[in-house]
Design a protein around this motif. Structure first.
Motif, short mmCIF file in Angstrom:
data_model
loop_
_atom_site.label_atom_id
_atom_site.label_comp_id
_atom_site.label_asym_id
_atom_site.label_seq_id
_atom_site.Cartn_x
_atom_site.Cartn_y
_atom_site.Cartn_z
N GLU A 55 0.20 -8.36 3.47
CA GLU A 55 0.57 -8.18 2.07
C GLU A 55 -0.64 -8.17 1.13
N PHE A 57 -2.22 -5.62 -0.49
CA PHE A 57 -2.03 -4.19 -0.75
C PHE A 57 -3.24 -3.54 -1.40
N HIS A 100 4.91 3.10 1.18
CA HIS A 100 4.63 2.00 0.25
C HIS A 100 4.32 2.51 -1.15
N LYS A 103 4.23 0.21 -4.20
CA LYS A 103 3.05 -0.60 -4.48
C LYS A 103 2.05 0.27 -5.25
#
Length: 408
Positions: A55, A57, A100, A103
Protein backbone atom coordinates in the motif's frame (compact mmCIF):
# COMPACT_ATOMS: atom_id res chain seq x y z
CA UNK A 1 49.84 -8.01 -59.15
CA UNK A 2 53.18 -6.88 -57.62
CA UNK A 3 54.12 -7.05 -53.95
CA UNK A 4 53.20 -3.43 -53.32
CA UNK A 5 49.71 -3.89 -54.77
CA UNK A 6 49.15 -7.07 -52.75
CA UNK A 7 50.21 -5.29 -49.58
CA UNK A 8 47.76 -2.45 -50.25
CA UNK A 9 44.95 -4.93 -50.98
CA UNK A 10 45.54 -6.88 -47.80
CA UNK A 11 45.67 -3.67 -45.78
CA UNK A 12 42.35 -2.37 -47.21
CA UNK A 13 40.64 -5.71 -46.80
CA UNK A 14 41.77 -5.91 -43.22
CA UNK A 15 40.34 -2.42 -42.62
CA UNK A 16 36.96 -3.42 -44.06
CA UNK A 17 36.87 -6.47 -41.85
CA UNK A 18 37.62 -4.32 -38.84
CA UNK A 19 34.86 -1.85 -39.78
CA UNK A 20 32.39 -4.72 -40.24
CA UNK A 21 33.40 -6.21 -36.92
CA UNK A 22 32.92 -2.88 -35.15
CA UNK A 23 29.52 -2.44 -36.82
CA UNK A 24 28.38 -5.91 -35.77
CA UNK A 25 29.57 -5.28 -32.26
CA UNK A 26 27.69 -1.96 -32.16
CA UNK A 27 24.45 -3.51 -33.46
CA UNK A 28 24.80 -6.32 -30.98
CA UNK A 29 25.31 -3.87 -28.16
CA UNK A 30 22.18 -1.96 -29.27
CA UNK A 31 20.09 -5.15 -29.23
CA UNK A 32 21.52 -6.03 -25.82
CA UNK A 33 20.67 -2.54 -24.61
CA UNK A 34 17.06 -2.90 -25.74
CA UNK A 35 16.84 -6.37 -24.20
CA UNK A 36 18.12 -4.98 -20.94
CA UNK A 37 15.39 -2.34 -21.10
CA UNK A 38 12.79 -5.10 -21.34
CA UNK A 39 14.40 -6.81 -18.34
CA UNK A 40 14.59 -3.56 -16.40
CA UNK A 41 10.94 -2.86 -17.18
CA UNK A 42 10.04 -6.26 -15.74
CA UNK A 43 12.10 -5.57 -12.60
CA UNK A 44 10.35 -2.21 -12.12
CA UNK A 45 6.97 -3.86 -12.69
CA UNK A 46 7.73 -6.49 -10.02
CA UNK A 47 8.88 -3.78 -7.64
CA UNK A 48 5.70 -1.78 -8.29
CA UNK A 49 3.60 -4.83 -7.56
CA UNK A 50 5.36 -5.27 -4.21
CA UNK A 51 4.83 -1.59 -3.35
CA UNK A 52 1.14 -1.86 -4.16
CA UNK A 53 0.79 -4.91 -1.93
CA UNK A 54 2.44 -2.85 0.82
CA UNK A 55 0.00 0.00 0.00
CA UNK A 56 2.87 2.36 -0.78
CA UNK A 57 1.18 3.79 -3.85
CA UNK A 58 3.51 6.77 -4.30
CA UNK A 59 6.52 4.45 -4.54
CA UNK A 60 4.56 2.08 -6.78
CA UNK A 61 3.82 4.98 -9.12
CA UNK A 62 7.53 5.76 -9.36
CA UNK A 63 8.34 2.15 -10.23
CA UNK A 64 5.58 2.02 -12.84
CA UNK A 65 6.80 5.27 -14.41
CA UNK A 66 10.27 3.72 -14.58
CA UNK A 67 8.86 0.54 -16.12
CA UNK A 68 7.08 2.58 -18.82
CA UNK A 69 10.23 4.60 -19.48
CA UNK A 70 12.12 1.35 -20.08
CA UNK A 71 9.51 -0.56 -22.09
CA UNK A 72 8.48 2.12 -24.58
CA UNK A 73 11.84 2.35 -26.43
CA UNK A 74 11.96 -1.45 -26.50
CA UNK A 75 8.65 -1.80 -28.36
CA UNK A 76 9.77 0.86 -30.84
CA UNK A 77 12.97 -1.01 -31.65
CA UNK A 78 12.97 -3.15 -34.81
CA UNK A 79 14.28 -6.22 -32.96
CA UNK A 80 12.79 -6.22 -29.46
CA UNK A 81 9.61 -4.68 -30.84
CA UNK A 82 8.97 -7.90 -32.71
CA UNK A 83 9.15 -10.10 -29.63
CA UNK A 84 6.03 -11.35 -27.89
CA UNK A 85 7.63 -10.92 -24.49
CA UNK A 86 8.20 -7.20 -24.98
CA UNK A 87 4.52 -6.58 -25.66
CA UNK A 88 3.38 -8.95 -22.92
CA UNK A 89 5.47 -7.09 -20.36
CA UNK A 90 4.11 -3.79 -21.66
CA UNK A 91 0.57 -5.15 -21.31
CA UNK A 92 1.30 -6.24 -17.72
CA UNK A 93 2.63 -2.81 -16.82
CA UNK A 94 -0.34 -0.87 -18.19
CA UNK A 95 -2.79 -3.40 -16.77
CA UNK A 96 -1.34 -2.79 -13.31
CA UNK A 97 -1.83 0.95 -13.80
CA UNK A 98 -5.39 0.33 -15.02
CA UNK A 99 -6.24 -1.72 -11.94
CA UNK A 100 -5.40 1.19 -9.64
CA UNK A 101 -6.83 4.25 -11.35
CA UNK A 102 -8.58 5.09 -8.08
CA UNK A 103 -5.14 5.96 -6.67
CA UNK A 104 -4.22 9.46 -7.93
CA UNK A 105 -0.48 8.80 -7.84
CA UNK A 106 -0.81 5.76 -10.10
CA UNK A 107 -3.49 7.28 -12.32
CA UNK A 108 -1.07 10.12 -13.14
CA UNK A 109 1.48 7.68 -14.58
CA UNK A 110 -0.40 7.17 -17.90
CA UNK A 111 -3.22 9.00 -19.68
CA UNK A 112 -4.85 5.95 -21.25
CA UNK A 113 -3.49 2.75 -19.70
CA UNK A 114 -6.58 0.65 -20.42
CA UNK A 115 -6.30 1.07 -24.19
CA UNK A 116 -2.52 0.67 -24.11
CA UNK A 117 -2.76 -2.57 -22.14
CA UNK A 118 -5.43 -3.95 -24.46
CA UNK A 119 -3.43 -2.97 -27.54
CA UNK A 120 -0.35 -4.65 -26.05
CA UNK A 121 -2.09 -7.94 -25.27
CA UNK A 122 -3.47 -8.03 -28.81
CA UNK A 123 -0.02 -7.41 -30.31
CA UNK A 124 1.55 -10.01 -28.02
CA UNK A 125 -1.03 -12.56 -29.13
CA UNK A 126 -0.29 -11.72 -32.77
CA UNK A 127 3.44 -12.30 -32.23
CA UNK A 128 2.92 -15.52 -30.24
CA UNK A 129 3.05 -17.75 -33.31
CA UNK A 130 3.41 -20.95 -31.28
CA UNK A 131 0.66 -20.04 -28.84
CA UNK A 132 2.92 -20.47 -25.80
CA UNK A 133 1.16 -17.69 -23.93
CA UNK A 134 -2.29 -17.94 -25.53
CA UNK A 135 -4.11 -18.45 -22.24
CA UNK A 136 -2.33 -15.53 -20.58
CA UNK A 137 -3.16 -13.24 -23.51
CA UNK A 138 -6.82 -14.22 -23.52
CA UNK A 139 -7.08 -13.76 -19.78
CA UNK A 140 -5.39 -10.37 -20.11
CA UNK A 141 -7.85 -9.28 -22.79
CA UNK A 142 -10.78 -10.43 -20.66
CA UNK A 143 -9.43 -8.45 -17.72
CA UNK A 144 -8.98 -5.35 -19.87
CA UNK A 145 -12.49 -5.71 -21.29
CA UNK A 146 -13.86 -5.66 -17.75
CA UNK A 147 -11.59 -2.79 -16.71
CA UNK A 148 -12.62 -0.81 -19.80
CA UNK A 149 -16.29 -1.26 -18.87
CA UNK A 150 -15.70 -0.21 -15.24
CA UNK A 151 -13.58 2.76 -16.28
CA UNK A 152 -16.33 3.79 -18.68
CA UNK A 153 -18.89 3.65 -15.88
CA UNK A 154 -16.67 5.73 -13.60
CA UNK A 155 -16.10 8.34 -16.30
CA UNK A 156 -19.79 8.47 -17.13
CA UNK A 157 -20.67 9.03 -13.47
CA UNK A 158 -18.05 11.78 -13.38
CA UNK A 159 -19.78 13.44 -16.39
CA UNK A 160 -16.79 12.72 -18.64
CA UNK A 161 -19.02 11.43 -21.42
CA UNK A 162 -16.46 11.60 -24.22
CA UNK A 163 -14.01 9.62 -22.07
CA UNK A 164 -16.74 7.16 -21.14
CA UNK A 165 -17.57 6.62 -24.81
CA UNK A 166 -13.93 5.81 -25.54
CA UNK A 167 -13.88 3.18 -22.81
CA UNK A 168 -17.22 1.57 -23.67
CA UNK A 169 -16.19 1.39 -27.31
CA UNK A 170 -12.90 -0.20 -26.21
CA UNK A 171 -14.80 -2.72 -24.09
CA UNK A 172 -17.05 -3.55 -27.03
CA UNK A 173 -14.10 -4.02 -29.42
CA UNK A 174 -12.26 -6.24 -26.94
CA UNK A 175 -15.37 -8.39 -26.56
CA UNK A 176 -15.63 -8.68 -30.33
CA UNK A 177 -11.97 -9.74 -30.53
CA UNK A 178 -12.92 -12.64 -28.25
CA UNK A 179 -15.93 -13.55 -30.36
CA UNK A 180 -18.45 -12.01 -27.96
CA UNK A 181 -21.13 -9.39 -28.68
CA UNK A 182 -21.46 -7.25 -25.56
CA UNK A 183 -24.79 -5.49 -26.06
CA UNK A 184 -24.45 -3.53 -22.82
CA UNK A 185 -21.11 -2.07 -23.90
CA UNK A 186 -22.64 -1.08 -27.26
CA UNK A 187 -25.62 0.59 -25.57
CA UNK A 188 -23.42 2.35 -23.01
CA UNK A 189 -21.25 3.65 -25.86
CA UNK A 190 -24.38 5.05 -27.52
CA UNK A 191 -25.58 6.72 -24.32
CA UNK A 192 -22.17 8.25 -23.66
CA UNK A 193 -21.85 9.57 -27.21
CA UNK A 194 -25.36 11.00 -26.90
CA UNK A 195 -24.51 12.81 -23.69
CA UNK A 196 -21.26 14.03 -25.26
CA UNK A 197 -23.26 15.51 -28.19
CA UNK A 198 -21.46 13.16 -30.54
CA UNK A 199 -24.58 12.59 -32.63
CA UNK A 200 -22.95 10.49 -35.35
CA UNK A 201 -21.60 7.91 -32.91
CA UNK A 202 -24.74 8.04 -30.79
CA UNK A 203 -26.94 7.14 -33.78
CA UNK A 204 -24.40 4.56 -34.96
CA UNK A 205 -24.31 2.71 -31.66
CA UNK A 206 -28.03 3.06 -30.91
CA UNK A 207 -28.63 1.37 -34.25
CA UNK A 208 -26.05 -1.31 -33.44
CA UNK A 209 -27.77 -1.85 -30.07
CA UNK A 210 -31.04 -2.53 -31.86
CA UNK A 211 -29.36 -4.84 -34.37
CA UNK A 212 -27.69 -6.72 -31.51
CA UNK A 213 -31.08 -7.24 -29.85
CA UNK A 214 -30.63 -4.93 -26.86
CA UNK A 215 -34.06 -4.71 -25.24
CA UNK A 216 -34.64 -1.00 -24.53
CA UNK A 217 -37.63 0.86 -26.04
CA UNK A 218 -36.12 4.23 -25.10
CA UNK A 219 -33.52 3.79 -27.85
CA UNK A 220 -36.14 4.83 -30.41
CA UNK A 221 -37.00 7.93 -28.41
CA UNK A 222 -33.34 8.87 -28.05
CA UNK A 223 -32.78 8.47 -31.78
CA UNK A 224 -35.88 10.54 -32.47
CA UNK A 225 -34.63 13.35 -30.25
CA UNK A 226 -31.27 13.44 -32.04
CA UNK A 227 -32.98 13.66 -35.43
CA UNK A 228 -35.37 16.31 -34.15
CA UNK A 229 -32.52 18.43 -32.78
CA UNK A 230 -30.88 18.21 -36.20
CA UNK A 231 -34.09 19.44 -37.82
CA UNK A 232 -34.93 16.13 -39.50
CA UNK A 233 -38.59 15.84 -38.49
CA UNK A 234 -39.31 12.96 -40.86
CA UNK A 235 -36.50 10.82 -39.41
CA UNK A 236 -37.58 11.77 -35.88
CA UNK A 237 -41.14 10.61 -36.53
CA UNK A 238 -39.95 7.45 -38.29
CA UNK A 239 -37.92 6.49 -35.24
CA UNK A 240 -41.07 6.68 -33.09
CA UNK A 241 -43.12 4.74 -35.65
CA UNK A 242 -40.44 2.03 -35.66
CA UNK A 243 -40.42 2.02 -31.87
CA UNK A 244 -44.19 1.56 -31.59
CA UNK A 245 -44.01 -1.25 -34.12
CA UNK A 246 -41.31 -2.98 -32.06
CA UNK A 247 -42.89 -2.17 -28.68
CA UNK A 248 -46.64 -1.65 -29.25
CA UNK A 249 -47.38 -1.51 -25.51
CA UNK A 250 -44.65 0.89 -24.39
CA UNK A 251 -46.25 3.93 -22.78
CA UNK A 252 -43.43 6.33 -23.53
CA UNK A 253 -43.47 5.57 -27.24
CA UNK A 254 -47.28 5.65 -27.38
CA UNK A 255 -47.28 9.09 -25.78
CA UNK A 256 -44.68 10.22 -28.31
CA UNK A 257 -47.05 9.06 -31.04
CA UNK A 258 -49.83 11.06 -29.39
CA UNK A 259 -47.63 14.16 -29.45
CA UNK A 260 -46.76 13.62 -33.11
CA UNK A 261 -50.42 13.52 -34.09
CA UNK A 262 -51.34 16.39 -31.80
CA UNK A 263 -48.63 18.42 -33.50
CA UNK A 264 -50.15 17.59 -36.86
CA UNK A 265 -53.64 18.40 -35.64
CA UNK A 266 -54.78 14.83 -36.26
CA UNK A 267 -56.86 14.56 -33.10
CA UNK A 268 -58.57 11.26 -33.90
CA UNK A 269 -55.23 9.49 -34.30
CA UNK A 270 -53.89 11.19 -31.18
CA UNK A 271 -56.93 9.98 -29.25
CA UNK A 272 -56.47 6.45 -30.60
CA UNK A 273 -52.91 6.26 -29.25
CA UNK A 274 -53.96 7.91 -26.00
CA UNK A 275 -56.56 5.22 -25.47
CA UNK A 276 -53.97 2.54 -26.24
CA UNK A 277 -51.72 4.10 -23.62
CA UNK A 278 -54.56 4.35 -21.12
CA UNK A 279 -55.33 0.66 -21.63
CA UNK A 280 -51.82 -0.08 -20.33
CA UNK A 281 -52.32 2.09 -17.25
CA UNK A 282 -56.01 2.83 -16.57
CA UNK A 283 -55.28 4.25 -13.11
CA UNK A 284 -53.05 7.00 -14.49
CA UNK A 285 -54.83 10.28 -13.74
CA UNK A 286 -52.68 12.28 -16.15
CA UNK A 287 -53.57 9.99 -19.04
CA UNK A 288 -57.24 10.27 -18.14
CA UNK A 289 -56.91 14.05 -18.14
CA UNK A 290 -55.17 14.05 -21.53
CA UNK A 291 -57.95 11.94 -23.00
CA UNK A 292 -60.36 14.58 -21.71
CA UNK A 293 -58.29 17.41 -23.18
CA UNK A 294 -58.21 15.82 -26.65
CA UNK A 295 -61.93 15.09 -26.50
CA UNK A 296 -62.50 18.71 -25.50
CA UNK A 297 -60.59 19.85 -28.58
CA UNK A 298 -62.65 17.61 -30.83
CA UNK A 299 -65.95 18.94 -29.41
CA UNK A 300 -66.87 15.78 -27.48
CA UNK A 301 -67.92 17.77 -24.42
CA UNK A 302 -69.67 15.11 -22.36
CA UNK A 303 -67.02 12.46 -22.99
CA UNK A 304 -64.36 14.99 -22.07
CA UNK A 305 -66.11 15.76 -18.80
CA UNK A 306 -66.36 12.06 -17.99
CA UNK A 307 -62.60 11.73 -18.52
CA UNK A 308 -61.89 14.79 -16.34
CA UNK A 309 -64.10 13.39 -13.58
CA UNK A 310 -62.30 10.06 -13.77
CA UNK A 311 -58.97 11.88 -13.46
CA UNK A 312 -60.24 13.75 -10.39
CA UNK A 313 -61.54 10.51 -8.92
CA UNK A 314 -58.06 9.03 -9.30
CA UNK A 315 -56.32 12.18 -8.01
CA UNK A 316 -58.58 14.74 -6.28
CA UNK A 317 -55.71 17.22 -5.95
CA UNK A 318 -55.00 17.36 -9.68
CA UNK A 319 -55.28 21.04 -10.63
CA UNK A 320 -55.51 20.65 -14.40
CA UNK A 321 -58.44 18.24 -14.29
CA UNK A 322 -60.35 20.38 -11.77
CA UNK A 323 -59.72 23.56 -13.73
CA UNK A 324 -60.59 22.09 -17.14
CA UNK A 325 -63.78 20.49 -15.86
CA UNK A 326 -64.84 23.76 -14.18
CA UNK A 327 -63.87 25.70 -17.32
CA UNK A 328 -65.91 23.32 -19.46
CA UNK A 329 -69.07 24.09 -17.48
CA UNK A 330 -68.22 27.80 -17.22
CA UNK A 331 -67.66 28.21 -20.98
CA UNK A 332 -70.88 26.39 -21.76
CA UNK A 333 -72.75 28.64 -19.31
CA UNK A 334 -71.26 31.77 -20.92
CA UNK A 335 -72.45 30.58 -24.35
CA UNK A 336 -75.92 29.89 -22.91
CA UNK A 337 -76.02 33.37 -21.35
CA UNK A 338 -75.07 34.93 -24.66
CA UNK A 339 -77.86 32.97 -26.34
CA UNK A 340 -80.30 34.09 -23.63
CA UNK A 341 -79.29 37.71 -24.11
CA UNK A 342 -80.08 37.37 -27.80
CA UNK A 343 -83.72 36.55 -27.02
CA UNK A 344 -86.02 39.52 -27.77
CA UNK A 345 -86.86 41.52 -24.68
CA UNK A 346 -90.62 40.92 -25.00
CA UNK A 347 -90.06 37.16 -24.58
CA UNK A 348 -89.51 37.45 -20.87
CA UNK A 349 -90.40 33.89 -19.85
CA UNK A 350 -88.25 32.42 -22.58
CA UNK A 351 -85.36 34.61 -21.50
CA UNK A 352 -85.77 33.74 -17.82
CA UNK A 353 -85.91 30.01 -18.61
CA UNK A 354 -82.77 30.22 -20.73
CA UNK A 355 -80.97 32.27 -18.08
CA UNK A 356 -81.97 29.81 -15.34
CA UNK A 357 -80.48 26.95 -17.34
CA UNK A 358 -77.29 28.92 -17.88
CA UNK A 359 -77.03 29.72 -14.17
CA UNK A 360 -77.52 26.03 -13.36
CA UNK A 361 -74.59 25.08 -15.59
CA UNK A 362 -72.55 27.94 -14.13
CA UNK A 363 -73.20 26.54 -10.66
CA UNK A 364 -71.84 23.16 -11.75
CA UNK A 365 -68.54 24.83 -12.56
CA UNK A 366 -68.20 26.37 -9.10
CA UNK A 367 -66.93 23.43 -6.95
CA UNK A 368 -64.28 22.46 -9.51
CA UNK A 369 -63.01 26.00 -9.95
CA UNK A 370 -62.96 26.57 -6.18
CA UNK A 371 -60.92 23.37 -5.82
CA UNK A 372 -58.60 24.55 -8.57
CA UNK A 373 -58.16 27.87 -6.74
CA UNK A 374 -57.39 26.01 -3.53
CA UNK A 375 -54.73 23.97 -5.33
CA UNK A 376 -53.21 26.95 -7.18
CA UNK A 377 -54.19 30.13 -5.32
CA UNK A 378 -52.26 32.46 -7.65
CA UNK A 379 -53.75 31.24 -10.93
CA UNK A 380 -55.46 34.34 -12.37
CA UNK A 381 -57.64 32.51 -14.92
CA UNK A 382 -59.28 30.58 -12.12
CA UNK A 383 -59.90 33.74 -10.10
CA UNK A 384 -61.44 35.58 -13.06
CA UNK A 385 -63.89 32.74 -13.63
CA UNK A 386 -64.77 32.57 -9.93
CA UNK A 387 -65.41 36.32 -9.77
CA UNK A 388 -67.86 35.98 -12.65
CA UNK A 389 -69.67 33.07 -11.05
CA UNK A 390 -69.86 34.81 -7.66
CA UNK A 391 -71.36 37.87 -9.34
CA UNK A 392 -73.98 35.83 -11.21
CA UNK A 393 -74.88 33.74 -8.15
CA UNK A 394 -75.07 36.84 -5.92
CA UNK A 395 -72.16 35.76 -3.63
CA UNK A 396 -70.94 39.30 -3.26
CA UNK A 397 -68.59 38.84 -0.30
CA UNK A 398 -66.75 36.05 -2.07
CA UNK A 399 -66.58 38.16 -5.21
CA UNK A 400 -65.17 41.07 -3.22
CA UNK A 401 -62.52 38.85 -1.66
CA UNK A 402 -61.43 37.33 -4.98
CA UNK A 403 -61.33 40.74 -6.64
CA UNK A 404 -59.15 42.07 -3.83
CA UNK A 405 -56.82 39.12 -4.27
CA UNK A 406 -56.49 39.94 -7.97
CA UNK A 407 -55.81 43.56 -7.07
CA UNK A 408 -58.85 44.76 -9.03
Amino acid sequence: MNNTTIAKYLKMNHLKRNILTVFCLTAGLMIMAQSSKVTNAKFSYDAALEKIMAEDFAAAAEELAEAIQEIEPAIAHEKTGMKEKTWRYRANIYELVSRHLDKPEIAAVSENPVSLAAESYQKAMELDSKGNYEMEHKQGLAVMQNLAMNTGINRYNANDYAGAFQMFEQSMLLSESMGITDTLAIYNAALSADRADDDANALKYYQRSLEAGFDEPAIFKFMSEIHLAAGDTAAAEQAIYDGVEAYPSDQGLLIDMVNIYLGKGEMDKALDYLNRTLAQDPENHELQYNVGAVLDNTGNKEEARAAYKKAIELEPSYFDANYNLGASYFNEAVEMINDANAIPTHKVKEYQAAKAKADDVMTKALPYLEKAHELSPEDRSTMVSLAEIYARTNQLEKRKAIMAKMGD
